[in-house]
Design a protein around this motif. Structure first.
Motif, PDB file in Angstrom:
ATOM      1  N   ARG A  58      49.165 124.383  50.144  1.00 54.10           N
ATOM      2  CA  ARG A  58      50.361 124.266  50.968  1.00 54.10           C
ATOM      3  C   ARG A  58      50.809 125.608  51.559  1.00 54.10           C
ATOM      4  N   ARG A  59      49.920 126.600  51.502  1.00 61.91           N
ATOM      5  CA  ARG A  59      50.072 127.868  52.237  1.00 61.91           C
ATOM      6  C   ARG A  59      51.366 128.607  51.872  1.00 61.91           C
ATOM      7  N   PHE A  60      51.583 128.768  50.569  1.00 57.14           N
ATOM      8  CA  PHE A  60      52.801 129.415  50.099  1.00 57.14           C
ATOM      9  C   PHE A  60      52.926 130.857  50.577  1.00 57.14           C
ATOM     10  N   THR A  61      51.820 131.582  50.640  1.00 58.68           N
ATOM     11  CA  THR A  61      51.899 132.986  51.058  1.00 58.68           C
ATOM     12  C   THR A  61      52.505 133.088  52.449  1.00 58.68           C
ATOM     13  N   GLU A  62      51.999 132.282  53.369  1.00 56.08           N
ATOM     14  CA  GLU A  62      52.520 132.311  54.738  1.00 56.08           C
ATOM     15  C   GLU A  62      53.949 131.778  54.809  1.00 56.08           C
ATOM     16  N   ASN A  63      54.228 130.729  54.077  1.00 52.42           N
ATOM     17  CA  ASN A  63      55.546 130.116  54.159  1.00 52.42           C
ATOM     18  C   ASN A  63      56.628 130.958  53.487  1.00 52.42           C
ATOM     19  N   LEU A  64      56.284 131.618  52.400  1.00 53.95           N
ATOM     20  CA  LEU A  64      57.243 132.534  51.781  1.00 53.95           C
ATOM     21  C   LEU A  64      57.520 133.734  52.681  1.00 53.95           C
ATOM     22  N   ASP A  65      56.493 134.162  53.392  1.00 50.85           N
ATOM     23  CA  ASP A  65      56.688 135.263  54.344  1.00 50.85           C
ATOM     24  C   ASP A  65      57.671 134.862  55.441  1.00 50.85           C
TER      25      ASP A  65
ATOM     26  N   TYR B  74      36.819 138.511  50.101  1.00 50.94           N
ATOM     27  CA  TYR B  74      37.622 139.014  51.227  1.00 50.94           C
ATOM     28  C   TYR B  74      36.968 138.620  52.554  1.00 50.94           C
ATOM     29  N   ASP B  75      35.670 138.844  52.658  1.00 50.32           N
ATOM     30  CA  ASP B  75      34.955 138.519  53.901  1.00 50.32           C
ATOM     31  C   ASP B  75      35.045 137.025  54.206  1.00 50.32           C
ATOM     32  N   ALA B  76      34.888 136.192  53.174  1.00 44.43           N
ATOM     33  CA  ALA B  76      34.919 134.737  53.382  1.00 44.43           C
ATOM     34  C   ALA B  76      36.304 134.254  53.794  1.00 44.43           C
TER      35      ALA B  76
ATOM     36  N   GLU C  12      43.079 145.002  37.198  1.00 48.07           N
ATOM     37  CA  GLU C  12      44.430 144.506  36.904  1.00 48.07           C
ATOM     38  C   GLU C  12      45.259 145.668  36.398  1.00 48.07           C
ATOM     39  N   PRO C  13      46.402 145.948  37.019  1.00 46.46           N
ATOM     40  CA  PRO C  13      46.946 145.249  38.192  1.00 46.46           C
ATOM     41  C   PRO C  13      46.160 145.573  39.461  1.00 46.46           C
ATOM     42  N   LEU C  14      46.184 144.623  40.386  1.00 45.66           N
ATOM     43  CA  LEU C  14      45.568 144.832  41.690  1.00 45.66           C
ATOM     44  C   LEU C  14      46.455 145.778  42.487  1.00 45.66           C
ATOM     45  N   PRO C  15      45.910 146.879  43.023  1.00 41.32           N
ATOM     46  CA  PRO C  15      46.746 147.822  43.785  1.00 41.32           C
ATOM     47  C   PRO C  15      47.503 147.126  44.911  1.00 41.32           C
ATOM     48  N   LYS C  16      48.738 147.543  45.134  1.00 42.07           N
ATOM     49  CA  LYS C  16      49.581 146.863  46.125  1.00 42.07           C
ATOM     50  C   LYS C  16      49.040 146.987  47.534  1.00 42.07           C
TER      51      LYS C  16
ATOM     52  N   LEU D 107      42.767 142.506  49.835  1.00 41.66           N
ATOM     53  CA  LEU D 107      42.952 141.068  49.620  1.00 41.66           C
ATOM     54  C   LEU D 107      44.396 140.652  49.880  1.00 41.66           C
ATOM     55  N   LEU D 108      45.330 141.553  49.552  1.00 40.51           N
ATOM     56  CA  LEU D 108      46.749 141.220  49.689  1.00 40.51           C
ATOM     57  C   LEU D 108      47.235 141.274  51.132  1.00 40.51           C
ATOM     58  N   THR D 109      46.365 141.678  52.046  1.00 41.77           N
ATOM     59  CA  THR D 109      46.724 141.655  53.472  1.00 41.77           C
ATOM     60  C   THR D 109      46.445 140.298  54.099  1.00 41.77           C
TER      61      THR D 109
END
Length: 328
Positions: free
Chosen positions: A126-133, A255-257, A274-278, A282-284
């Protein structure tokens, strides 16, 4: 038995486990956390000071158990009890060579991790990353066909590793009207029939599944089992969920996929590191949802894990069989 020393590697091991240990042994606990940067620096030095003479080590961390620590412990070390289901960090071959027992905490965390797996399925579909943004920016995309997601209803869910966690996920998805459950592994599981899950080979699972769940231990065989080749076999609408270990996935290939939209999305509760650097790339991406390894992070589950860990230590040092053995 009270003269036997048990070292607890972190300052945040639950009291429910500490009380059991203190009834039987002399318990020494590090004043530092054994997670993150503190675990890698301050606590590493502290453990080297505290570990000599220990008969048991309660390993509450994802940091590797080094040969240096085992050397410092001495020959009286009888057991390492990990407060985790995974034990890739426990230096299994070295423990085996030294005749040291190893236990873990499977099953007691299956329900909690399964809840996170289902949460990640919903969040990515349900695309939470985009919707929360959108919410954070105060700029909602209005429209009947804007930011549409995918259904779990009618989908094919593929489980790589139908162990305790995989089975718990399938049970929790029973009410979501999933069309088909597939699973793969070394062998067929007797529990699969009651769950309505079909045993297939890995290639079939990858090519047919809309959701692919990783719920296997990290071993030399499973390291980077999700790579450019296996990602290339997935459907364009496939969603990858990882609640196992970060190194099950080649994150460069992932990331490529995701960037090229060869697959639809990914939901990760585990990463490397862990933790994944901010600022990790991938976080982009808009089509990934990442959690900070919270699969077992509920009060009840962490207490259950602590109690099981401690009871394994009690059994090992009193001549009884381990409850959940890896090495005996």
């Amino acid at each position: 038995m009270t003269n036997l020393k048990v070292l607890v590697s972190s300052n945040d091991f639950p009291d429910s486990g500490l009380q059991i240990l203190r009834e039987h042994f002399t318990v020494v606990q590090s004043p530092y956390s054994h997670f993150g940067e503190e675990g890698a620096t301050q606590n590493k030095e502290e453990l080297l000071k505290l570990i000599p003479g220990s008969s048991a080590l309660v390993w509450v961390t994802h940091h590797p158990l080094t040969k240096e620590l085992l050397d410092k412990a001495g020959p009286q070390l009888k057991i390492v009890a990990t407060a985790s289901a995974g034990y890739n960090h426990a230096n299994v071959e070295e423990l085996k060579a030294r005749g040291i027992k190893l236990s873990n905490t499977p099953n007691v965390l299956s329900s909690a991790v399964a809840e996170i797996a289902v949460s990640l399925m919903l969040a990515t579909a349900r695309r939470f990353t985009e919707n929360l943004d959108q919410v954070r920016r105060g700029e909602w995309e209005a429209g009947f066909v804007k930011v549409l997601g995918q259904d779990i209803r009618g989908s094919t869910v593929g489980v790589i590793g139908l162990g305790g966690i995989g089975q718990a996920v399938v049970k929790r998805l029973a009410g979501f009207e999933v069309a088909k459950f597939l699973y793969t592994g070394h062998r067929e599981k007797p529990e699969a029939k009651a769950l309505g899950a079909e045993f297939v080979n890995l290639d079939d699972l990858l090519t047919k599944s809309d959701f692919i769940l990783l719920a296997v231990p990290l071993t030399s065989e499973t390291r980077h089992m999700i790579n450019s080749t296996t990602l290339g076999k997935m459907k364009s609408n496939a969603i990858l969920i990882n609640v196992g270990r970060g190194d099950l996935v080649d994150q460069e290939a992932l990331y490529d996929a995701l960037k090229s939209k060869k697959i639809y999305a990914a939901g990760l509760d585990v990463t490397t590191p862990e933790p994944l650097p901010k600022d990790h790339k991938l976080l982009t991406l808009p089509n990934i949802f990442v959690l900070p390894h919270i699969g077992s992070a509920t009060v009840r589950t962490r207490n259950d894990m602590a109690v099981l860990t401690s009871n394994n230590v009690v059994n090992a040092l009193t001549g009884k069989p381990l409850i959940t053995p890896i090495l005996e």
